[in-house]
Design a protein around this motif. Sequence first.
Motif, short mmCIF file in Angstrom:
data_model
loop_
_atom_site.label_atom_id
_atom_site.label_comp_id
_atom_site.label_asym_id
_atom_site.label_seq_id
_atom_site.Cartn_x
_atom_site.Cartn_y
_atom_site.Cartn_z
N LEU A 104 1.04 -1.36 0.09
CA LEU A 104 0.16 0.21 0.02
C LEU A 104 0.83 1.18 -0.13
O LEU A 104 1.66 1.48 1.09
CB LEU A 104 -0.99 -0.03 1.29
N ILE A 105 0.71 2.11 -0.92
CA ILE A 105 1.51 3.34 -1.08
C ILE A 105 0.76 4.32 -0.60
O ILE A 105 1.62 5.20 0.25
CB ILE A 105 1.84 3.75 -2.86
N ASN A 106 -0.36 4.58 -0.74
CA ASN A 106 -1.32 5.48 0.24
C ASN A 106 -2.67 4.97 -0.01
O ASN A 106 -2.83 3.80 -0.46
CB ASN A 106 -0.98 7.04 -0.76
N ASP A 107 -3.79 5.76 0.52
CA ASP A 107 -4.98 5.11 0.73
C ASP A 107 -5.47 4.80 -0.88
O ASP A 107 -6.56 4.24 -0.81
CB ASP A 107 -5.89 6.27 0.97
N SER A 108 -4.99 5.26 -1.69
CA SER A 108 -5.73 4.89 -3.14
C SER A 108 -4.90 4.06 -3.92
O SER A 108 -5.23 3.80 -5.14
CB SER A 108 -6.11 6.23 -3.88
N THR A 109 -3.57 3.79 -3.60
CA THR A 109 -2.72 3.13 -4.63
C THR A 109 -1.86 1.68 -3.87
O THR A 109 -1.51 2.01 -2.89
CB THR A 109 -1.55 4.05 -4.95
N LEU A 110 -2.13 0.74 -4.50
CA LEU A 110 -1.67 -0.44 -4.19
C LEU A 110 -0.57 -0.98 -5.33
O LEU A 110 -1.10 -1.29 -6.60
CB LEU A 110 -2.68 -1.54 -4.11
N SER A 111 0.53 -1.11 -4.93
CA SER A 111 1.71 -1.42 -6.02
C SER A 111 2.26 -2.75 -5.84
O SER A 111 2.65 -3.07 -4.64
CB SER A 111 2.75 -0.44 -6.24
#
Length: 471
Positions: free
Chosen positions: A93-100
């Motif tokens: 999880l990079i931030n609340d809206s991005t999963l890398s």
Amino acid sequence: MKRFFTSLLLLTATFSINAQHFKGIWVGTVNLTGMEPPEVAFEIAADSAGQLRSRMHIINQKVFNIETENLMAIGGQLTMDIPAMSTHYEGLLINDSTLSGFFLMKDKRKFPFELKRRDVLPTAALRRPQEPVPPLPYREEEVTFVNRNAGVSLVGTLSLPAGKGPFPAAVLISGSGPSDRNETVFTHKVFLVLADYLTRAGIAVLRVDDRGVGKSTGDYESATNEDLADDALAGVHYLQSRKELNPRAVGLIGHSLGGEIAPIAAASPDVAYAVLMAGSASDMITAYNESIMAVGKGSGASAEAIKVNVRLMDKVLEVIAAEPSDSIAKIKLAAALLPFDAEVARLSARDREIMELTQPLHAEEFYPFLSGPRRADFFRDQSAILRKVKCPVLAINGSKDVQVLPAQLPRIEKALREGGNKQVTIKLFPGKNHLFQNANTGLPVEYPDIEQTIAPDVLAYMAKWIKQRVY
């Protein structure tokens, strides 16, 4: 892999993470060379115990509700397995809206992609009302057994009816191509629905990942029908070892190619009965040409396009069947295709699209027929195989099936009776397609758009027939 997560952890240090951050819908595109990039979605939610569960969807291919297992959410890291695709996923999880993260395939290939949080799926999941929803009125367990002849470990799901038993049982055999235990095809989980119905009716069911698929070991692509029949027979022997089951009432249910594999195994005295769903009694070339003509006509191809395609396939299969050397067969294939190029060029673009004919023709498109299993198909006498089957047999087909035509039913009956089998039931279901759905045209393009997975009257007929023979 460690370096990947170390670098991403630096980006996540600015906000606190717990497992609940992963709940929601995540969508991204996997970049694959040489094919349409699949648009993948993970739908992650918490169950009644607060544990995270995920379903995977491939949006642009209309494949929904793929099962995932072993989901772990620790800190900002998310991992899970997708057995049906022999794939493992890892993401951060990079931030609340991005999963890398990336998919890691069974052969160690890695495909990175980024997922973004969405409020809803880009396309609503197709309804599959026949798929069972917990709590179930029967017990399921994952089981493992071994085909010792091949050194293959096979993993599947055994569903056991409620009650004391001993119960009759069935081993399910899937159609062509590597299949998961649910025979997931055209967004339908055919064997899941079949197993659910039969188990509710008092018949235990074993459905298995094909060798090399999901949790099963081995290599599907190198397996002949005889190899796969040996896998099914290993399943029969496993069920005979279970105390909850009647060892004299274990049978086989094969669908499509499974309807050709089942009779190979059913020659064994250990098999109590066999159900052939859209099976065949003819040689491969006859069955192939009948399907070409039926699909072409139903799709609106011209009579000339159908004739060209049939003659083309006859020539291709003739070359391969006559030439045992792959390298020489490839040369002969290229030469054999040349005279057809002008004929294909004269067809309309629409005809070529329907009949899946490239212009110019490429010999490489036909190389899959050179594999050992496909070469074996040329010389297999399916009628002779059926003549060896002595157990009760139910052979069914749909009147609108364009993949395995209903003309196969009288051929199956003829072969069985020629072998002396007096326990033969033949049943044609009006209006049903190859998946035994109630259909309009019967063409494969309809399959995913039909909500029904298997028509209820087909399920009821099979269950009643089996119970009449084993109770």
